[in-house]
Design an enzyme around this catalytic site. Structure first.
Site, PDB file in Angstrom:
ATOM      1  N   GLU A 177      -6.459   3.293   4.551  1.00 20.15           N
ATOM      2  CA  GLU A 177      -7.919   3.459   4.728  1.00 20.15           C
ATOM      3  C   GLU A 177      -8.354   4.632   3.864  1.00 20.15           C
ATOM      4  OE1 GLU A 177     -11.005   4.950   8.203  1.00 20.15           O
ATOM      5  OE2 GLU A 177      -8.869   5.151   8.535  1.00 20.15           O
ATOM      6  N   LYS A 214      -8.413  -0.934   5.595  1.00 17.42           N
ATOM      7  CA  LYS A 214      -9.551  -0.579   6.396  1.00 17.42           C
ATOM      8  C   LYS A 214     -10.306   0.339   5.290  1.00 17.42           C
ATOM      9  CE  LYS A 214     -11.121   1.943  10.470  1.00 17.42           C
ATOM     10  NZ  LYS A 214     -10.896   2.454  11.847  1.00 17.42           N
TER      11      LYS A 214
END
Length: 298
Positions: A177, A214
């Site tokens: 992420e 993500k």
């Protein structure tokens, strides 16, 4: 060894991932938003985490929270170690058809070169081994990009993939992420560099290794389509990044192949004082809205 049933659900299931992973720094704000007065936990970390655990258990045991629309859930470490319905939380989730993930980063370093790298993670191998024993499928770790500095972005991606390799070695699927701040004035330039650096990192993976990504919903729709189709990527999910639920869902609906992994946008209308029926109705409405934005594209 990655669970093949969980893997199939994450690769091709219709739905989204719920992010229930607020940690120490963000927990007070989450509780206040939930309607718990600060005087009920101020200065008492044990009580604070007890209250946030009660909130999360209420969410994951609500009738509307199940694998029909919620593919997975990201947990804070203390939540992973807790119980729901008399079962370890990861077991309780999978019993409802929801794949369990663990947030395992320890926060962010100070900003340098326009980014915030992740802090060191002492004891990571022990944490990952414990997660495996509890039936966790994968992990999530967050760093932040604030400006279009190639050196900084390259450092973010390098760190994400290096730790990702460590996670893969335990048989877990890492969610990388590298969040792009939606407040950055040069978001499109950041995202173009990030796309290049992530592609380099993916191309360098060996064997049968795969990751999930993500990412912030991009300023330009479908910027990350090449990552969605990359054979090293099991799934690309989107964080809400400070957008309201309505805003995040609207933006997400224009990004093909991206599904949601929302936290605040999922929980924003839930309140401690709601009856169980009211709570589930509000949660169910948010689940339906985020599910639609994840699977129906404009």
């Amino acid at each position: 060894m990655t669970d093949p049933i969980m893997m199939a659900q994450m690769v091709s299931g219709a739905g989204f991932i719920a992010a229930l992973d607020q940690s120490g720094g963000s927990t007070p704000g989450a509780l206040k938003a939930y309607g718990v007065p600060e005087d009920q936990f101020a200065g008492d970390d044990a009580r604070m985490f007890e209250l946030i655990h009660e909130m999360r258990v209420r969410i994951i045991t609500a009738p509307s929270f199940n694998g029909k629309k919620v593919l997975g859930a990201i947990l804070f470490e203390k939540t992973m170690d807790g119980q729901a319905d008399g079962l370890p939380v990861p077991t309780a989730l999978w019993k409802r058809g929801v794949v369990p993930f663990l947030k395992m980063d320890k926060g962010l370093e100070d900003e340098a070169n326009g980014v915030q790298l992740m802090k060191p993670m002492p004891g990571l191998d022990d944490l990952l081994a414990r997660a495996v024993k509890l039936g966790v499928f994968g992990t999530k770790m967050r760093s932040v990009i604030k400006s279009a500095n190639r050196e900084g972005i390259a450092a973010i991606v390098k760190q994400q993939f290096e730790i990702g390799e460590q996670i893969i070695a335990h048989g877990l699927i890492p969610i990388l992420e590298p969040e792009v701040s939606i407040k950055a004035p040069d978001r499109e330039a950041i995202e173009a560099i990030l796309l290049e650096e992530l592609t380099k990192g993916l191309d360098a993976l060996t064997g049968d290794k795969q990751v999930m990504l993500k990412l912030s919903i991009p300023a330009k729709a479908d910027t990350y389509t090449p990552l969605v189709g990359h054979y090293r990527v099991a799934r690309v999910v989107a964080l809400s990044g400070g957008f309201s639920c309505d805003e995040a869902c609207e933006h997400l609906s224009h990004n093909h192949g991206m599904i949601a992994s929302f936290s605040r946008a999922l929980l924003e209308d839930l309140r401690h004082g709601q009856s169980d029926e009211e709570f589930d109705a509000v949660l169910g409405k948010a689940i339906d809205q985020i599910y639609t934005a994840s699977v129906v594209k404009g």
